[in-house]
Design an enzyme around this catalytic site. Structure first.
Site, PDB file in Angstrom:
ATOM      1  CB  THR A 153     -24.839  -1.075 -23.267  1.00 30.54           C
ATOM      2  OG1 THR A 153     -24.418  -1.816 -22.123  1.00 30.54           O
ATOM      3  CG2 THR A 153     -24.441   0.387 -23.126  1.00 30.54           C
ATOM      4  CE  LYS A 175     -24.410  -0.367 -19.106  1.00 29.96           C
ATOM      5  NZ  LYS A 175     -23.099  -0.955 -19.605  1.00 29.96           N
ATOM      6  CB  THR A 186     -18.680  -2.585 -18.167  1.00 34.91           C
ATOM      7  OG1 THR A 186     -18.743  -1.390 -18.947  1.00 34.91           O
ATOM      8  CG2 THR A 186     -19.754  -3.439 -18.677  1.00 34.91           C
ATOM      9  CD  GLU A 266     -22.218  -8.832 -22.485  1.00 34.14           C
ATOM     10  OE1 GLU A 266     -22.376  -7.666 -22.877  1.00 34.14           O
ATOM     11  OE2 GLU A 266     -21.130  -9.434 -22.549  1.00 34.14           O
ATOM     12  CG  ASN A 388     -18.786 -10.463 -24.825  1.00 32.84           C
ATOM     13  OD1 ASN A 388     -18.655  -9.272 -24.589  1.00 32.84           O
ATOM     14  ND2 ASN A 388     -19.578 -11.260 -24.105  1.00 32.84           N
ATOM     15  CB  SER A 393     -16.710  -4.051 -25.610  1.00 31.38           C
ATOM     16  OG  SER A 393     -15.888  -5.173 -25.495  1.00 31.38           O
TER      17      SER A 393
END
Length: 393
Positions: A153, A175, A186, A266, A388, A393
């Protein structure tokens, strides 16, 4: 030996595929299929401990309770979480369609999804992708790489690993780049092995391996609804490893993948290893490491290359004495080899700490026992906030 870059088709008895079903807004591969063709199949799975769980998690848990999984279908581009009875119907249809394409029962298929929470999946596109993936199955490196790519993702790179032992091996793909916190992250992960196992022994080994790897990967303190780690064994090697040897090899594979998750977190600019030594027991060490890893003040300091040990000891002190007994007057904190806090007070000069490397190593000595616990996290950056704030999400 651990070698990144091979993936789920490295052990004998497995085929995989990764295709574009049209689920991702910006295109690219978004559906993966992993199939166990082995003569002695076994399976196990561990999942998020979040009380709010996606339909695929509920379904795959149920399948594992009654059957041995022979295939796993995974999609990015949509989590199928918080989608009500319709979402469960979609998950069941996905399993049944995959099973029909492979001449399996739906109960022999695990389903994993990742992406936006609260939206139904476009089932016509997804089921078309399932059928395409079934036709594209192959056992080579390219097939494993395509599958690993399809489950990404916000990941910037695919994540794969192979751990080899004499006569058998373990491999996997994962992932995850955000919402990385126990239980699990996640993250979706499929592990494969050509060793001989039973469902029960696979379950014991997987839970132990995950406990000290994925469950000690805590990027941002945010727990997902979709976390799934599934282990498939083909038995093709004919070798039944010693249980402890297999568990340690599986732990090595999981640790490698967990580090890859942190390295791709991230917006992160530092990977932070927090080692709590001298803890009274494992629960105490983990509680202390977790408290520090979730401090935005500490993580922001690391982003600014500031070895601010005060933000470490203040978080250590938030852990109740009943959980982690220690004497605050004995605490030592070492950052990148420099003991900046000694016996609860000022240690060596903080300006002697080099914070520029990507990896930052923090050692917290509680002087309360003989146990060591290691947890990985990352810094808090402008890029994390930007990414974010721009991505639902």
């Amino acid at each position: 030996m651990s070698t990144a870059g091979t993936g789920v088709t490295a052990p004998a008895g497995f085929r995989a595929a990764g295709v574009s079903a049209g689920l991702k807004v910006h295109g690219g591969r978004d559906l993966a299929l992993v199939v166990n063709d082995g003569p002695r199949p076994a399976s196990a799975g561990v999942f998020t401990s979040n009380r709010v769980v996606a339909a695929p998690v509920t379904l795959t848990r149920a399948h594992l309770a009654t059957a041995t999984l022979r295939a796993v279908v995974l999609n990015s581009g949509g989590a199928n979480a918080c989608t009500g009875p319709g979402g469960m119907e979609d998950a069941v249809l996905t399993a049944d369609t995959t099973g029909a394409a492979l001449d399996l029962l739906g109960e022999q298929v695990g389903v994993c999804s990742t992406g936006l929470i609260g939206e139904r999946l476009p089932m016509d596109a997804l089921l078309g992708g399932v059928r395409e993936a079934a036709q594209a199955l192959a056992d080579g490196h390219d097939a494993g790489a395509a599958a690993a790519d399809a489950i990404r993702t916000t990941d910037t790179v695919a994540k794969t690993v192979t751990v080899t032992r004499e006569g058998w091996c373990i491999a996997g793909m994962a992932k995850g780049a955000g919402m990385l916190a126990p239980g699990l992250a996640t993250m979706l992960c499929v592990l494969t092995t050509d060793a001989v196992l039973e469902d029960a022994s696979a379950d014991v080994a997987l839970r132990e391996a995950v406990r000290t790897t994925f469950n000690r990967t805590d990027s941002d303190g945010c727990m997902s609804t979709n976390d799934s780690v599934i282990l498939l064994a083909s038995g093709v090697s004919g070798i039944r490893p010693d249980a402890e040897d297999f568990t340690e090899a599986l732990r090595s594979a999981c640790a490698d993948l967990a580090r890859q998750l942190i390295a791709d977190a991230e917006g992160a600019s530092h990977d932070i290893e927090i080692s709590v030594v001298g803890a009274s027991d494992e629960a105490a060490g983990e509680a202390v490491a977790r408290a520090v890893s979730r401090s935005n003040l500490f993580k922001s300091a690391v982003f600014g290359n500031d070895p601010n040990w005060g933000r470490v000891v203040s978080e250590v002190g938030t852990v109740p004495e009943s959980v982690a007994p220690f004497d605050p007057g004995l605490l030592d904190v070492t950052i990148n080899g420099v003991t900046v806090c000694r016996a609860g007070g000022v240690g060596d000069p903080r300006d002697s700490v080099d914070m520029t490397p990507r990896e930052v190593h923090v050692v917290i000595d509680l002087h309360a026992g003989d146990t060591t616990v290691v947890l990985w996290t990352n810094d808090l950056t402008h890029d994390y906030v930007h990414e974010n704030s721009a991505y639902s999400s």
